[in-house]
Design an enzyme around this catalytic site. Structure first.
Site, short mmCIF file in Angstrom:
data_model
loop_
_atom_site.label_atom_id
_atom_site.label_comp_id
_atom_site.label_asym_id
_atom_site.label_seq_id
_atom_site.Cartn_x
_atom_site.Cartn_y
_atom_site.Cartn_z
N CYS A 11 2.19 -5.69 -6.19
CA CYS A 11 1.29 -4.37 -6.03
C CYS A 11 0.43 -4.65 -4.68
O CYS A 11 0.31 -3.82 -4.12
CB CYS A 11 0.61 -4.12 -7.24
SG CYS A 11 -0.43 -5.67 -7.77
N HIS A 32 -3.60 -5.84 -10.79
CA HIS A 32 -3.13 -4.54 -10.07
C HIS A 32 -4.12 -4.54 -8.78
O HIS A 32 -5.14 -4.87 -8.89
CB HIS A 32 -3.03 -3.58 -10.92
CG HIS A 32 -2.37 -2.42 -10.31
ND1 HIS A 32 -0.69 -2.70 -9.97
CD2 HIS A 32 -2.28 -1.10 -10.02
CE1 HIS A 32 -0.19 -1.50 -9.49
NE2 HIS A 32 -1.22 -0.52 -9.41
N ASP A 87 -1.79 5.09 -5.46
CA ASP A 87 -1.25 3.86 -5.73
C ASP A 87 0.23 3.89 -5.28
O ASP A 87 1.08 4.49 -5.92
CB ASP A 87 -1.14 4.02 -7.46
CG ASP A 87 -0.89 2.48 -7.92
OD1 ASP A 87 -0.49 1.68 -7.02
OD2 ASP A 87 -0.70 2.20 -9.14
#
Length: 613
Positions: free
Chosen positions: A412, A456, A472
């Site tokens: 991520c 994350h 995201d």
């Protein structure tokens, strides 16, 4: 006991085995933390003395014991570089306990050994204060007390089960006093004592900077980061973004937070709509960040809310488990962006490659609408052969360019960093936000468990008229990540991540259900035992009707409760209704009274044999 008796003192076999078991229980939790040679040496020393004692042989000579002490000290200095601190100090205590057992030669040594075993049990609380550890220490204390009871019987006629039963009775008699001290002893904020610096060396959590690989290493840990309870409904998985450090500055590889001036005023957010109130039980992680559902709008006592909606603790890094309540909102009134932050979140690293700039310019050339540029970037990540993996290839000096156009494999933080650089290259203010995504629902306690494997990173883009929008890019590559947690199993380089089904989406096995029950018990233990601080003590006393909650008032209440408990325990111990006096004892007392009338008085501490001399 006379010198001759001490010289010929030979404990019975049962006591030798009991002492060895006592040492094993006291040192057992510490032995795995010792270097392997030290652990083997500990067992050899204890086994050697047990072998000698069972054969009624004397301990090794003083020079031998001195040599072993010097070797143990040198080994610990070589391993830790010091004899101070939590790790080195506990290791030294474990080895000294074995060496003290090696020189055992009189009853005084046994008493000292018992007290050292008790102390070593308490040292374990510096490492682990969980409910399982407390149960283990209770059992170990019971065994140590039983060994002490067995040692106090010189004739050796007491059966083992009776010694254990007597030890249990003694612990139960101490239980009321322990509860009174726990509930009423005046509490102070924070830990009761300051732990040594190395006591926090093993904490894990989000760092105050981000580089490729940092969060992926966290995601391979299944340790608990924090637990959350909600006043209302638990939000769905797609909204479980937990905000942590925010990064606005980058040199192309490393991301760091913006520097906040010391004279900066308090940030006052302007939330829109109803908020979601939740209570967070945060595990130690060694940083100042206080995690909260994205985005928090609450200023906590002892904490500050920055203009980037990052909640930070004022009292230093989070070294102990803490619990706090916060309210978060999905929307805020953000009409304008201050010029300094606007310039900072548009700034590109000087080393940004021409390929990155060209890609962003192509998107802006098709349509200059910021929302369309975001859509094209997400479509690029979705349509190109990007892979979401915990074990990406190593990147060179220009990680964004190499990730976007060559490896296309990352976690991520790779996607968030690359997306943010692309947005800035397109002229849009953007920043990276790190934290956690998801959380496993524990249906037993109705709370969420967020683990390190849920770590994350995502991006935020400033849109005129809307404010900061969460984007995201990981969802464009691996949409399963939004709904599911990561399976932290080891992966080969570049191998795609596996995701695990949520608890409420599958049939639970017996082992999984047992794990949920254990975590629910741990959560209760954390809140009501480890989290029993000044505020909870005040709530308890107010609920019981006490009004004087100053430390002097609590101290007076504590003294009164302790005296009352001791009197009640004494009455229970001494008052035995229906018990007939021993006829021999009755005659002996009558005989002593007759002697006293003749001027021969027996001292209270003298038994029949001593009184007859």
């Amino acid at each position: 006991m006379s010198a001759a008796a001490i010289h010929h003192w030979h404990p019975r076999r049962a006591l030798w085995w009991g002492l060895a078991l006592m040492l094993l229980l006291a040192a057992g939790p510490h032995l795995p933390r010792l270097p392997l040679p030290a652990t083997l040496a500990w067992f050899l020393v204890v086994g050697w003395r047990l072998h000698l004692g069972l054969r009624q042989r004397p301990p090794p000579g003083g020079w031998t014991r001195l040599l072993l002490l010097l070797l143990a000290t040198a080994a610990l200095l070589a391993q830790f570089g010091t004899l101070l601190g939590r790790e080195a100090g506990s290791a030294l205590l474990v080895l000294l306990l074995a060496l003290k057992f090696l020189e055992l030669k009189n009853p005084r040594d046994v008493s000292l050994l018992v007290f050292l075993a008790y102390f070593l049990l308490s040292v374990q609380l510096l490492f682990d204060q969980s409910m399982a550890s407390a149960l283990y220490l209770t059992v170990a204390a019971l065994v140590i007390t039983a060994v002490w009871v067995e040692f106090s019987d010189p004739a050796g006629q007491r059966p083992l089960d009776r010694s254990l039963r007597l030890a249990g009775v003694m612990l139960l008699q101490a239980l009321p006093l322990m509860l009174i001290l726990f509930l009423l002893f005046p509490r102070i904020p924070g830990p009761l004592w300051n732990l040594p610096r190395d006591a926090h060396g093993g904490v894990t959590g989000l760092s105050n900077e981000m580089e490729p690989g940092r969060i992926s290493s966290l995601a391979q840990s299944d340790a608990v980061a924090f637990r959350v309870t909600f006043d209302g409904e638990i939000p769905p998985p797609a909204l479980r973004y937990w905000r942590g450090p925010v990064f606005e500055h980058t040199d192309g590889r490393r991301w760091t937070p913006a520097e906040v001036p010391r004279d900066a005023g308090d940030f006052i957010p302007r939330p829109l709509g109803a908020g979601l109130t939740h209570q967070v039980t945060l595990e130690p992680h060694g940083e100042h960040s206080l995690l909260a559902l994205d985005r928090p709008a609450t200023t906590l006592p002892g904490a500050r809310l920055q203009a980037d909606y990052q909640l930070l603790r004022n009292a230093g890094p989070v070294r102990d488990r803490i619990r706090y309540q916060v309210t978060s909102h999905a929307r805020f009134d953000e009409r304008d962006l201050e010029p300094a932050r606007l310039e900072r979140t548009r700034r590109l690293p000087a080393a940004t490659s021409p390929r990155v700039r060209a890609l962003a310019d192509a998107w802006r050339g098709q349509d200059n609408d910021p929302r369309r540029i975001i859509e094209r970037a997400l479509r690029h990540f979705h349509e190109q052969p990007f892979v979401y993996t915990l074990n990406p290839p190593l990147l060179s000096r220009d990680p964004v360019d190499e990730f976007l156009f060559e490896t296309r494999r990352g976690f991520c933080e790779h996607y968030a960093a690359a997306f943010t650089v692309l947005m800035r290259a397109a002229g849009l203010p953007a920043r990276v936000v790190t934290g956690y995504l998801g959380g496993e629902l524990n249906p037993i306690g109705e709370y969420l468990v967020v683990r390190q494997s849920d770590a994350h990173a995502w991006a935020e883009v400033w849109l005129e008229g809307e404010g900061w929008r969460r984007v995201d890019p990981t969802a464009a590559v691996a949409p399963q990540r939004i709904e599911r947690g990561i399976d932290p199993r080891p992966l080969r380089e570049g191998e795609a991540v596996d995701f695990r089904l949520p608890v409420d989406g599958r049939v639970l096995s017996g082992l999984e259900r047992l794990r949920l029950y254990q975590d629910a018990l741990d959560n209760r233990w954390n809140q009501w035992v480890l989290g029993y601080g000044p505020s909870r003590q005040r709530e308890l006393l107010q609920g019981l009707g006490f009004t004087d909650l100053s430390w002097q008032g609590i101290a007076r209440l504590l003294a009164l409760a302790v005296i009352t408990a001791m009197v009640l325990v004494a009455l229970l111990v001494l008052y035995r209704p229906g018990r007939r006096p021993d006829p021999v004892q009755k005659l002996y007392d009558h005989f002593c009274r007759k002697l006293a009338r003749q001027g021969i008085r027996r001292r209270a501490q003298e038994g029949p044999q001593d009184a007859s001399r």
